[in-house]
Design a protein around this motif. Structure first.
Motif, PDB file in Angstrom:
ATOM      1  N   SER A   1       0.810  -1.215   0.000  1.00 41.38           N
ATOM      2  CA  SER A   1       0.000   0.000   0.000  1.00 41.38           C
ATOM      3  C   SER A   1       0.846   1.269   0.000  1.00 41.38           C
ATOM      4  O   SER A   1       0.335   2.362   0.239  1.00 41.38           O
ATOM      5  N   LEU A   2       2.150   1.159  -0.266  1.00 46.75           N
ATOM      6  CA  LEU A   2       3.031   2.324  -0.295  1.00 46.75           C
ATOM      7  C   LEU A   2       2.680   3.241  -1.466  1.00 46.75           C
ATOM      8  O   LEU A   2       2.403   2.778  -2.583  1.00 46.75           O
TER       9      LEU A   2
ATOM     10  N   TYR B   1       1.549   5.765   3.299  1.00 43.09           N
ATOM     11  CA  TYR B   1       0.868   4.562   2.811  1.00 43.09           C
ATOM     12  C   TYR B   1      -0.622   4.868   2.662  1.00 43.09           C
ATOM     13  O   TYR B   1      -1.175   5.714   3.375  1.00 43.09           O
TER      14      TYR B   1
END
Length: 479
Positions: free
Chosen positions: A268-269, A296
């Protein structure tokens, strides 16, 4: 409607030959003669009144979809046939067949048949349409149709056309078509749901006793369902709730990304954070990672839980005495019980569509190892054909009550289990992780309990109303 009887062979032959030229869905050709005669032969040889052969051919061709490819662009002018009657027949009779979704389902079932079963299936559909709409028909010797089947199809058509050119259509033929139009105007659905179900499980082609039993069960189920509420019922106060183990595959994340945070997984970066990477290490990316300064995407943490639920019906061998017809009931007690079970399963399927549900019907053998309810087990396999094919249904035999308890305990390890146990005498069947509902059928009015041997009859105006209240009570305990 009273059937007309034709004893004269020449008159009966003329009736069939004229009808071959009166079909409207497909243009009469030599290729359409044999199928139409075979369908007519199936009806006449079964002792049922034969509708006009043109109507028989139209029903068969529409059911199999042949009319879509060979439909007539211009109507065929039949000598002496009233044009207004031809138009009203197409509008009211054929139009109803094209628009009726139940008939379309019947056609889908017929197309799965092969060989002689197709002929029998079409004969069954036509007879059900005739009986439901009270359509006219003719009783004639099957030998007339059998003789036409052995003749050349071109000769059959030409002889029928010559008769029409010479004498015109018979008064009986015109009268029957007028009655066909009138019957179609009075009818809403040309077939009932149980007719299509009989085609799906092929009971319409099987033993008559089995067909009648299935039809009684389905008709009674429809009567019970019609009196049940359309939406899930309100649960009873103080009913039992059994906790079950939740498996990881039963949980699904719902919702999308809702915000940005400095904590999360590498999946989810934010892609923009990759700009901090350099060839030399440590770089700015490493520093921000250690300081928790990378950004994130943050997902909504809500979880969707799909419950695993199993609904099990246990039928004990003493129910063989329930094959008894009470004056208060429309059918035998065992038929009422199986109809109630089918109504329960249908309502649960509609109301609990988001749950992983499973239906099981378990028959218990008697102490000698015999299977007194073997016929009922065969009927349940046909009634639960769809869930069984999906792997969500089961009809099985168990040697005794202890085996049923063991099966329920094993099933309760992974699912929330509700059990409906039915017998002719009160019994105890108390399980820690299973909700047990007891039904005692020792008369026209069933009695309901909670598996502790104590049962009580529900209130109702008549016996059928008590059966409806029993189904409603079980739903309130289970849903």
């Amino acid at each position: 409607m009273e059937a007309h009887e034709l004893r004269d062979l020449d008159t009966a032959k003329r009736y069939v030959l004229e009808g071959l030229w009166l079909q409207r869905a497909v243009r009469p050709t030599s290729a359409t003669v044999r199928p139409a005669l075979e369908w007519a032969m199936e009806i006449a040889s079964s002792g049922h009144p034969l509708p006009p052969a043109g109507f028989v051919a139209d029903v068969g061709h529409i059911a199999f979809g042949a009319d879509a490819e060979y439909r007539m662009k211009d109507p065929l002018h039949v000598p002496g046939w009233p044009p207004a009657l031809a138009r009203t027949y197409e509008d009211h009779v054929l139009g109803k067949l094209y628009a009726d979704w139940v008939f379309e389902r019947a056609g889908d079932a017929l197309r799965k048949y092969q060989g002689k079963d197709r002929v029998k299936g079409v004969g069954y559909v036509i007879n059900q349409i005739r009986e439901r709409a009270d359509m006219p028909g003719v009783l004639l010797p099957p030998a007339v149709i059998r003789g036409l089947l052995t003749s050349n199809p071109d000769d059959v058509l030409s002889s029928g056309w010559d008769a029409l050119m010479r004498d015109g259509p018979s008064e009986l033929q015109v009268k029957l078509y007028e009655e066909l139009v009138s019957a179609a105007r009075r009818t809403t659905d040309v077939l009932a749901r149980e007719d299509v179900d009989a085609l799906d499980d092929k009971s319409a082609l099987g033993d008559m006793g089995q067909y009648v039993a299935l039809r009684q069960i389905r008709q009674t189920t429809a009567r019970i369902e019609a009196r049940l509420p359309g939406r899930p019922v309100k649960p009873l106060v103080g009913r039992k709730e059994v906790p079950t183990r939740v498996l990881d595959e039963d949980q699904y994340p719902v919702g999308g990304y809702t915000s940005i945070s400095n904590r999360g997984s590498i999946e989810s970066l934010l892609h923009s954070q990759l700009a901090y990477m350099e060839t030399e290490s440590p770089d700015l990316f490493d520093v921000k990672f250690v300081r928790d300064e990378l950004f994130y995407y943050s997902r909504d943490e809500n979880q969707f839980l799909r419950r695993r639920r199993a609904f099990v019906v246990v039928l004990f061998p003493d129910l063989v005495t329930a094959r008894f017809k009470d004056p208060e009931l429309p059918h035998q007690r065992i038929v009422m019980l199986m109809s109630s079970v089918l109504a329960l399963f249908r309502r649960l399927s509609d109301w609990l569509s988001t749950d992983a549900i499973r239906f099981e019907v378990l028959f218990v053998q008697d102490p000698s190892g015999k299977r007194p309810l073997s016929e009922e087990a065969t009927l349940m396999e046909l009634l639960l054909r769809e869930p069984i094919e999906r792997g969500d249904g089961l009809v099985a035999w168990l040697p005794d009550r202890d085996a049923a308890v063991t099966h329920l305990n094993r099933l309760s390890r992974l699912s929330q289990v509700h059990c409906l146990a039915a017998a002719t005498e009160p019994f105890e069947m108390d399980l820690d992780n299973v909700v047990v509902t007891e039904v005692v059928v020792d008369g026209p009015r069933p009695e309901v309990g909670t598996g502790d041997g104590v049962v009580a009859a529900l209130e109702g105006e008549d016996a059928l109303d008590v059966w409806h209240e029993t189904v409603l009570r079980v739903l309130q305990l289970w849903v």
